[in-house]
Design a protein around this motif. Structure first.
Motif, PDB file in Angstrom:
ATOM      1  N   PHE A   1       0.814  -1.095  -0.045  1.00  0.00           N
ATOM      2  CA  PHE A   1      -0.008   0.060  -0.098  1.00  0.00           C
ATOM      3  C   PHE A   1       0.850   1.267   0.004  1.00  0.00           C
ATOM      4  O   PHE A   1       0.722   2.191  -0.664  1.00  0.00           O
ATOM      5  CB  PHE A   1      -0.869  -0.154   1.166  1.00  0.00           C
ATOM      6  CG  PHE A   1      -1.495   1.112   1.491  1.00  0.00           C
ATOM      7  CD1 PHE A   1      -2.690   1.489   0.515  1.00  0.00           C
ATOM      8  CD2 PHE A   1      -1.228   2.090   2.417  1.00  0.00           C
ATOM      9  CE1 PHE A   1      -3.525   2.826   0.935  1.00  0.00           C
ATOM     10  CE2 PHE A   1      -2.012   3.209   2.532  1.00  0.00           C
ATOM     11  CZ  PHE A   1      -3.002   3.790   1.904  1.00  0.00           C
ATOM     12  N   GLN A   2       1.855   1.191   0.733  1.00  0.00           N
ATOM     13  CA  GLN A   2       2.902   2.363   0.790  1.00  0.00           C
ATOM     14  C   GLN A   2       3.516   2.774  -0.349  1.00  0.00           C
ATOM     15  O   GLN A   2       3.780   3.676  -0.605  1.00  0.00           O
ATOM     16  CB  GLN A   2       3.466   2.303   1.889  1.00  0.00           C
ATOM     17  CG  GLN A   2       2.862   2.172   3.485  1.00  0.00           C
ATOM     18  CD  GLN A   2       3.913   2.072   4.445  1.00  0.00           C
ATOM     19  OE1 GLN A   2       4.944   1.842   4.530  1.00  0.00           O
ATOM     20  NE2 GLN A   2       3.333   2.290   5.713  1.00  0.00           N
ATOM     21  N   ASP A   3       3.710   1.520  -0.771  1.00  0.00           N
ATOM     22  CA  ASP A   3       4.553   1.529  -2.126  1.00  0.00           C
ATOM     23  C   ASP A   3       3.803   2.128  -3.413  1.00  0.00           C
ATOM     24  O   ASP A   3       4.111   3.055  -4.222  1.00  0.00           O
ATOM     25  CB  ASP A   3       5.187   0.399  -2.599  1.00  0.00           C
ATOM     26  CG  ASP A   3       6.335  -0.409  -1.726  1.00  0.00           C
ATOM     27  OD1 ASP A   3       6.880   0.478  -1.247  1.00  0.00           O
ATOM     28  OD2 ASP A   3       6.572  -1.711  -1.733  1.00  0.00           O
ATOM     29  N   VAL A   4       2.460   1.749  -3.503  1.00  0.00           N
ATOM     30  CA  VAL A   4       1.536   2.216  -4.465  1.00  0.00           C
ATOM     31  C   VAL A   4       1.168   3.697  -4.085  1.00  0.00           C
ATOM     32  O   VAL A   4       1.136   4.680  -5.191  1.00  0.00           O
ATOM     33  CB  VAL A   4       0.350   1.378  -4.402  1.00  0.00           C
ATOM     34  CG1 VAL A   4      -0.665   2.144  -5.181  1.00  0.00           C
ATOM     35  CG2 VAL A   4       0.298   0.179  -4.787  1.00  0.00           C
ATOM     36  N   VAL A   5       1.406   4.224  -2.964  1.00  0.00           N
ATOM     37  CA  VAL A   5       0.931   5.685  -2.534  1.00  0.00           C
ATOM     38  C   VAL A   5       2.294   6.509  -3.140  1.00  0.00           C
ATOM     39  O   VAL A   5       1.975   7.634  -3.652  1.00  0.00           O
ATOM     40  CB  VAL A   5       0.587   5.599  -1.032  1.00  0.00           C
ATOM     41  CG1 VAL A   5       0.606   7.357  -0.826  1.00  0.00           C
ATOM     42  CG2 VAL A   5      -0.625   5.193  -0.868  1.00  0.00           C
ATOM     43  N   SER A   6       3.307   5.876  -2.864  1.00  0.00           N
ATOM     44  CA  SER A   6       4.517   6.721  -3.132  1.00  0.00           C
ATOM     45  C   SER A   6       4.731   6.785  -4.506  1.00  0.00           C
ATOM     46  O   SER A   6       5.327   7.934  -5.175  1.00  0.00           O
ATOM     47  CB  SER A   6       5.867   6.177  -2.506  1.00  0.00           C
ATOM     48  OG  SER A   6       5.979   4.824  -2.778  1.00  0.00           O
ATOM     49  N   LYS A   7       4.284   5.486  -5.186  1.00  0.00           N
ATOM     50  CA  LYS A   7       4.475   5.715  -6.641  1.00  0.00           C
ATOM     51  C   LYS A   7       3.827   6.536  -7.357  1.00  0.00           C
ATOM     52  O   LYS A   7       4.165   7.134  -8.388  1.00  0.00           O
ATOM     53  CB  LYS A   7       4.092   4.165  -7.221  1.00  0.00           C
ATOM     54  CG  LYS A   7       4.435   3.811  -8.655  1.00  0.00           C
ATOM     55  CD  LYS A   7       4.292   2.504  -8.849  1.00  0.00           C
ATOM     56  CE  LYS A   7       4.313   2.314 -10.568  1.00  0.00           C
ATOM     57  NZ  LYS A   7       3.807   0.774 -10.946  1.00  0.00           N
ATOM     58  N   TYR A   8       2.424   6.724  -7.076  1.00  0.00           N
ATOM     59  CA  TYR A   8       1.311   7.535  -7.783  1.00  0.00           C
ATOM     60  C   TYR A   8       1.075   8.831  -6.923  1.00  0.00           C
ATOM     61  O   TYR A   8      -0.125   9.376  -7.290  1.00  0.00           O
ATOM     62  CB  TYR A   8       0.044   6.611  -7.883  1.00  0.00           C
ATOM     63  CG  TYR A   8       0.555   5.503  -8.976  1.00  0.00           C
ATOM     64  CD1 TYR A   8       0.572   5.642 -10.366  1.00  0.00           C
ATOM     65  CD2 TYR A   8       0.512   4.056  -8.597  1.00  0.00           C
ATOM     66  CE1 TYR A   8       0.850   4.320 -11.298  1.00  0.00           C
ATOM     67  CE2 TYR A   8       0.714   3.184  -9.233  1.00  0.00           C
ATOM     68  CZ  TYR A   8       0.725   3.270 -10.654  1.00  0.00           C
ATOM     69  OH  TYR A   8       0.946   2.381 -11.507  1.00  0.00           O
ATOM     70  N   GLN A   9       1.924   9.153  -6.288  1.00  0.00           N
ATOM     71  CA  GLN A   9       1.610  10.241  -5.218  1.00  0.00           C
ATOM     72  C   GLN A   9       1.202  11.675  -6.100  1.00  0.00           C
ATOM     73  O   GLN A   9       0.234  12.345  -5.586  1.00  0.00           O
ATOM     74  CB  GLN A   9       2.834  10.466  -4.353  1.00  0.00           C
ATOM     75  CG  GLN A   9       2.467  11.523  -3.307  1.00  0.00           C
ATOM     76  CD  GLN A   9       3.519  11.975  -2.348  1.00  0.00           C
ATOM     77  OE1 GLN A   9       4.643  11.245  -2.335  1.00  0.00           O
ATOM     78  NE2 GLN A   9       3.342  12.712  -1.340  1.00  0.00           N
ATOM     79  N   ASP A  10       2.060  11.833  -7.017  1.00  0.00           N
ATOM     80  CA  ASP A  10       1.743  12.807  -7.831  1.00  0.00           C
ATOM     81  C   ASP A  10       0.398  12.876  -8.717  1.00  0.00           C
ATOM     82  O   ASP A  10      -0.475  13.814  -8.702  1.00  0.00           O
ATOM     83  CB  ASP A  10       2.759  13.100  -9.138  1.00  0.00           C
ATOM     84  CG  ASP A  10       4.165  13.439  -8.396  1.00  0.00           C
ATOM     85  OD1 ASP A  10       4.236  14.160  -7.332  1.00  0.00           O
ATOM     86  OD2 ASP A  10       5.328  13.184  -9.191  1.00  0.00           O
TER      87      ASP A  10
END
Length: 490
Positions: free
Chosen positions: A325-334
């Motif tokens: 979950f944290q990886d997905v959020v950091s990946k698509y944060q923009d």
């Protein structure tokens, strides 16, 4: 040499003829639209006005300032009211055309004046003349404030839309707010329903643009959206309402509004962007409610690519993997920041942990707090104990914690039909069906009251015929009595 020169001259002449023909066709099409508009004004029917607006927007890419100016001059006359005549002069000024008057022209109605001004606004917006567009919008709004009637409603709503659009493109959206608020009050008092619906959606968009969620919530609480507003405005209003409810933690209401917004909006290529925006919020609201959206939603052709980050987010929440979950959020944060949903996604961390605890409780009848801490990637056993206790209290899992031995004991799995879940599911479906039935009844068109007058006159005619027949019978009876008396005398 002479042959090539003649050929180039022929091409040049044909090009000029083509431009003249294009100009003539555009002028005829706009004149036809104005005739529809005048027919609607004479008959006080708005469907003619809508037809004129549809045809004008179809000609948006072919608009030419000199053609619009020619139409403005054709309706410029000293017989017009002061507001209308000043508006027509302003249209010519902001189109950078020379002003003139037509002595043979009649009185120009406010609807025609606003229609011509709307064409000028479209041209200025497409050519990014924002300052001139803002000034022209203010002039058109002054005309709306002086003449408020039924046939003016569809045009004024579009004038306010492009008025707000000019400010939004110029990054000055907050400057349009006072004018929109005063116009909302005037439209409510005048009973201009479509204009009121448009102004409500524009104000909500204005508040949400600057993250003024409390003011947007107060606006929706103290105002009522017109029941017979067009579907496109209703869909936008429901979307804004669902977004506000999601920010205010009212996820069930947000889910209802967003679902209605997707159903009210047309399903075609023109509304694909709106459908994508609504479904992004809808997927997050579903996850916040503890539900997992159906996989078929992410396979729709128009939604497949835009919802790809949200699909990965839903997969992380479903398996309860906090690291993923944290990886997905950091990946698509923009991307999430651009979609204005990062504030909602940050709330999903607790849902990810709850989903992980639920899957652990289903898989293990007994598990230590240390193993839970390792599986969920938590910092300490105390955090795991606190999270499991909160999950038990919220009803996420049915288990008990042995604090002394440091393990969690899951209870036996109960039959779901012994709980209230089926009842809640049936109640949700029945509520949806009743709501759809009520909306269908409201959207039906019923005949006017004119037929009642004909019915009343028909009933009166029947009564008169019955009375006449009764009188004839009485006359016949009296005549027979006289004849009997004469026979007795004889």
């Amino acid at each position: 040499m002479s042959n090539s020169t003649n050929t180039s001259m022929e091409v040049e002449v044909s090009s000029e003829q083509k431009q003249a023909e294009t100009r003539r066709i555009l002028l005829e099409d706009l004149t036809r639209s104005i005739k529809f508009l005048q027919r609607g004004i004479a008959a006080a029917e708005t469907h003619y006005v809508y037809r004129a607006l549809r045809s004008a927007f179809a000609l948006r890419k072919r608009l030419q300032p000199d053609v619009v100016a020619e139409l403005v001059v054709a309706y410029s006359s000293s017989a017009n009211s002061q507001s209308v005549q000043s508006c027509l002069k302003s249209v010519l000024e902001y189109l950078q055309q020379s002003p003139a008057e037509n002595t043979a022209a009649g009185v120009c109605e406010p609807e025609v004046c606003l229609f011509l001004g709307l064409l000028a606004m479209l041209y200025l917006l497409d050519n990014t003349h924002l300052e001139r567009g803002v000034e022209l919008s203010n002039v058109l709004i002054s005309v709306i404030s002086t003449a408020q009637r039924r046939t003016l409603d569809p045009i004024s709503s579009r004038v306010f839309f492009y008025f707000s659009r000019f400010f939004e493109v110029a990054d000055r959206l907050s400057d349009a707010r006072p004018a929109l608020l005063s116009a909302l009050q005037a439209a409510t008092l005048a009973g201009m329903k479509e204009t009121k619906a448009m102004l409500l959606t524009l104000l909500l968009r204005n508040y949400l643009h600057y993250k003024l969620y409390d003011q947007a919530e107060r606006l929706t609480a103290k105002s009522s959206f017109p029941a017979d507003a067009p579907n496109n405005l209703l869909a936008r209003y429901l979307y804004y309402l669902g977004y506000i409810e999601a920010i205010q933690l009212n996820y069930s209401q947000a889910q209802t509004h967003l679902l209605e917004a997707t159903r009210k909006a047309p399903s075609n290529a023109a509304t694909a962007g709106f459908q994508q925006t609504v479904h992004k919020i809808y997927v997050i609201v579903e996850l916040l409610m503890g539900n997992i959206p159906e996989r078929s939603l992410f396979r729709v052709p128009t939604l497949k690519k835009p919802l790809l980050p949200y699909l990965e987010l839903a997969q992380a929440v479903r398996v309860g993997d906090l690291n993923k979950f944290q990886d997905v959020v950091s990946k698509y944060q923009d991307r999430f920041l651009k979609d204005s949903v990062l504030i909602l996604i940050q709330r999903l961390r607790h849902n990810v942990i709850k989903a992980g605890i639920r899957s652990i409780s289903t898989a293990y009848s007994r598990i230590s707090l240390r193993d839970i801490c390792l599986k969920l990637h938590l910092d300490s056993e105390e955090d795991a104990e606190y999270i499991v206790a909160k999950a038990i209290r919220d009803g996420v899992i049915d288990a008990t914690i042995d604090h002394e031995k440091g393990f969690v004991q899951s209870a036996d799995v109960h039959n779901v039909y012994e709980t209230s879940d089926p009842q809640y599911a049936f109640d949700k479906r029945i509520t949806f069906c009743l709501g759809m039935y009520n909306d269908s009844v409201k959207s039906m068109r019923y005949p006017g009251s004119d037929h009642r007058k004909e019915l009343a006159s028909a009933i009166e005619a029947i009564k008169r015929e019955r009375e006449l027949a009764q009188e004839l019978e009485n006359d016949d009876y009296d005549g027979d009595s006289d004849e009997d008396a004469m026979d007795e005398d004889l």
